[in-house]
Design an enzyme around this catalytic site. Structure first.
Site, PDB file in Angstrom:
ATOM      1  N   GLU A 186      46.732  44.789  39.998  1.00 32.99           N
ATOM      2  CA  GLU A 186      46.648  43.864  38.869  1.00 32.99           C
ATOM      3  C   GLU A 186      46.943  44.566  37.543  1.00 32.99           C
ATOM      4  O   GLU A 186      47.465  43.980  36.605  1.00 32.99           O
ATOM      5  CB  GLU A 186      45.272  43.204  38.821  1.00 32.99           C
ATOM      6  CG  GLU A 186      45.108  42.033  39.777  1.00 32.99           C
ATOM      7  CD  GLU A 186      44.822  42.436  41.209  1.00 32.99           C
ATOM      8  OE1 GLU A 186      45.081  43.608  41.594  1.00 32.99           O
ATOM      9  OE2 GLU A 186      44.336  41.566  41.963  1.00 32.99           O
ATOM     10  N   ARG A 201      38.605  43.214  39.082  1.00 37.69           N
ATOM     11  CA  ARG A 201      37.791  44.324  39.605  1.00 37.69           C
ATOM     12  C   ARG A 201      37.338  45.286  38.507  1.00 37.69           C
ATOM     13  O   ARG A 201      36.291  45.918  38.623  1.00 37.69           O
ATOM     14  CB  ARG A 201      38.541  45.083  40.702  1.00 37.69           C
ATOM     15  CG  ARG A 201      38.880  44.183  41.866  1.00 37.69           C
ATOM     16  CD  ARG A 201      39.033  44.895  43.185  1.00 37.69           C
ATOM     17  NE  ARG A 201      39.532  43.946  44.164  1.00 37.69           N
ATOM     18  CZ  ARG A 201      38.800  42.995  44.734  1.00 37.69           C
ATOM     19  NH1 ARG A 201      37.515  42.912  44.477  1.00 37.69           N
ATOM     20  NH2 ARG A 201      39.332  42.140  45.577  1.00 37.69           N
ATOM     21  N   LYS A 203      39.713  35.425  39.167  1.00 40.46           N
ATOM     22  CA  LYS A 203      40.765  35.675  40.164  1.00 40.46           C
ATOM     23  C   LYS A 203      40.209  35.634  41.577  1.00 40.46           C
ATOM     24  O   LYS A 203      40.845  35.125  42.491  1.00 40.46           O
ATOM     25  CB  LYS A 203      41.409  37.035  39.893  1.00 40.46           C
ATOM     26  CG  LYS A 203      42.670  37.281  40.700  1.00 40.46           C
ATOM     27  CD  LYS A 203      43.411  38.486  40.159  1.00 40.46           C
ATOM     28  CE  LYS A 203      44.875  38.494  40.546  1.00 40.46           C
ATOM     29  NZ  LYS A 203      45.143  38.689  41.931  1.00 40.46           N
TER      30      LYS A 203
END
Ligand code: DC
Length: 652
Positions: free
Chosen positions: A347, A393, A418
């Site tokens: 990401e 994350r 997400k």
């Protein structure tokens, strides 16, 4: 920019129900779409990435029907997508972009696939190269090797094995594996170079098998270099349950390992097909106490010592390994994470991002092409403002830095959407401190609890009010207080709101209506029904939010929040309580008789202590505060003192 301020935290304990796995959700959606027959998918993850996949499938002509919470029925199209021309926008969802590219390449239509700016930087060349080998027309619309892409109808030929590189992202191999059955022929894939993130391929093969397509693995390189996909059509397994997300589990297991625990995650366990459950083994290796069931994993910190420093290869758990980079802040020495180059194409560039943000909380960090070395802070820096790089994350990982006993600001916290839109609520459910206060009737627990909450700036839960509201709502609906199922149904749907001092039921102020003697009796009757207590359990637990909670009521410390660190049993002699109540009534201009009040209280104590459901008794782990000689201020101070003693990190 929007931000979320997390308070300094010291302890974590409790139970978390995990959202569905992202990897399994998006693979299952695609396989169900391509399969023959209708598939009911249960416990699907509800997040940005799965919404992207669902929307794309609908655009491509697949019927998807919601079946209630987190369940969908997908009517499979039994082969290639029926819509032959489409423009898809896939956000930053790699688990949608890569597999859809391969499936659309074999669907015989004209398609463009695009995503957010970061998607334009995430490589897809190895997959495109693989597809071109079998004759697929793929065009790069911007930069070679990167999205956006255009696909055109092609004559596909499967003469030779498809060669695909496996050392950038395992998603390229996953995409090819899942799409090749659309050719209707047996196909072969040869992986060139080292295959990374192998456990994700296991998930792919496992799910393909559930949909009836067998893949044989060659023997070389321990079976990771040669795959034969046997000719065959996907067929629906009928119904399929999505496991909890093992990567999402890592934050809670790490919280247990860092901050006392035990923390239990429900939804993954020893029978999980996700590679990231092996994160728990990494925690064991550094000293954490871990136990497993079929469908849960629990983790607690080592007793009397810190987590051990480590130097290890984490290629097999790339996503969960990010959590170890943060756990390293709490280790007894410098820690090295190796073979994590794939972090750079996720990401965000996660090696760079993690190094930068860990430094903000005081760690010393060395960053290499494929490794990260974290030296724990000498002292945690309070109030660091953590950037999250539109990477879920990063946000979830860095929330754990609060266990350094410092407040942390998380910028753009909504990026967790997400994969885990409710993350911070779930985190609060194991980390926000709880003070649970119980005691006999008229012990002043309500007054003391409310004042302690105000002093600490915490939320306040008056659980007795919930039972009173239930009794009132039942009476309004004509449901008898003895009708256990009927009252439980009322409790489960209770349209109650707490607005400062006001308590509303279906929008009407009932603050006084629930305080009558009549509703006190009703509350006591409905509170004795086990199904009613169960119906109110989740509702009470939802009050555990940052920065903390003070609650009062019968089973708060034993059943609702057994993991509360500060439990107080507030009491006073019956005579003292009768006198207090007498003064209250007189002050309100009501008539009262102290002897009658004393008799009533003694009768009620006896009833409360004798009842079989949630009887009144001092919990073994509760601190006794006898308020007979104390003023309200002194009682409040006694609770604050107990809280300060329990929260003291020196006790860990
Ligand atoms: O604290 P209160 O008087 O508002 O409580 C009303 C009734 O509900 C009382 O009979 C005790 C019961 N109760 C309970 O059983 N469990 C709780 N957690 C809170 C109250």
């Amino acid at each position: 920019m929007e931000f979320l301020d997390l308070p300094a935290l010291h302890h974590a304990a409790g139970v978390v129900r995990l959202p569905g796995s992202k990897s399994i959700s998006n693979r299952t959606l695609l396989l169900a779409a391509l399969a023959e027959g209708r598939t009911e998918i249960h416990d699907l993850l509800d997040s940005d990435d799965t919404q992207v996949m669902l929307a794309a499938l609908k655009t491509l002509g697949v019927q998807v029907e919601p079946l209630g919470r987190d369940s969908y029925a997908v009517s499979g199209v039994g082969g290639a997508f029926p819509v032959k021309q489409a423009e898809l926008f896939l956000g930053n969802a790699g688990t949608a972009f890569r597999p859809l590219t391969a499936a659309l390449a074999l669907s015989g239509g004209t398609y463009t696939l695009d995503g957010v700016a970061r998607m334009h930087e995430r490589p897809i060349g190895d997959l495109v190269d693989g597809l071109r080998q079998i004759g697929v027309h793929v065009e790069y619309l911007r930069n070679d090797g990167f999205p956006p892409l255009k696909l055109a109808p092609s004559d596909v030929s499967l003469m030779a094995p498809i060669k695909v590189r496996g050392d950038v992202s395992s998603q390229f191999l996953t995409a090819l594996l899942m799409a090749l059955p659309l050719t209707g022929k047996t196909a072969q894939i040869e992986v060139v170079g080292e295959l990374i993130s192998k456990p994700y391929i296991e998930i792919t093969l496992n799910l393909m098998a559930r949909f009836g397509v067998k893949v044989e693995r060659g023997v070389e390189n321990e079976g990771w270099s040669h795959f034969t996909i046997h000719a065959g059509k996907y067929t629906s397994p009928g119904s399929i349950h999505v496991e909890g997300d093992a990567s999402s589990a890592s934050y809670f297991l790490a919280a247990g390992a860092i901050a006392g625990g035990p923390v239990r995650v429900e939804g993954v366990g020893s029978t999980s097909i996700q590679g990231d459950v092996r994160f728990a083994e990494a925690l064991i290796a550094i000293g954490a106490e871990v136990s497993y069931g079929d469908n849960w994993i629990e983790c607690a910190a080592p007793v009397g010592r810190k987590l051990s420093a480590f130097d290890a290869d984490f290629n097999h758990i790339p996503d969960a390994a990010m959590t170890l980079a943060v756990a390293a802040l709490f280790a007894d020495g410098p820690c090295t994470l190796r073979n994590i180059a794939s972090w750079r194409v996720k990401e965000t560039d996660r090696i760079f991002a993690m190094a930068k943000e860990l430094r903000k909380v005081g760690a010393e960090v060395d960053e290499g092409a494929d490794y990260l070395k974290v030296t724990p802070p000498v002292a945690f820096v309070p109030g660091a403002a953590i950037d999250t790089y539109d990477d879920h994350r990063m946000a979830m990982c860095l929330s754990l830095a609060t266990f350094g006993g410092v407040p942390v600001r998380i910028n753009d916290p909504r990026c967790v959407g997400k994969t885990f839109p409710e993350y911070f609520d779930a985190f609060a459910r194991v980390a926000a401190p709880v003070i649970a206060i119980d005691g006999p009737s008229a012990s002043g627990k309500g007054t003391v609890a409310a004042r302690v909450a105000a002093k600490l700036g915490f939320h306040y839960l008056d659980s007795g009010a919930l039972y009173r509201l239930t009794a009132l709502a039942a009476e309004n609906k004509g449901v008898s207080w003895d009708d256990e199922a009927g009252v439980a149904a009322v409790a489960a749907q209770l349209p109650a709101e707490f607005e400062g001092e006001r308590i509303l039921l279906a929008g009407i102020d009932v603050s006084d209506a629930i305080r009558t003697e009549h509703m006190g009796i009703g509350a006591s009757r409905v509170a004795a029904l086990p199904a009613v207590r169960t119906a109110l359990l989740e509702r009470q637990r939802a009050y555990q939010r940052f920065p903390g909670l003070v609650g009062d009521g019968r089973d708060l410390g034993s059943v609702i929040f057994p993991w509360a660190r500060t439990k107080v049993f507030l009491t006073a002699t019956a005579e003292a309580r009768a006198e207090r109540r007498y003064k209250q009534l007189i002050a309100k201009g009501m008539s009262a008789n102290i002897a009658v009040l004393l008799e009533d209280l003694q009768a009620r104590d006896a009833r409360d202590s004798a009842r079989s459901v949630a009887p009144l008794k001092q919990g073994e782990d509760a601190v006794l505060v006898d308020t007979t000689p104390l003023s309200i201020e002194q009682a409040v101070q006694a609770v604050l003192d107990a809280y300060a003693r329990n929260e003291n990190p020196a006790d860990v």
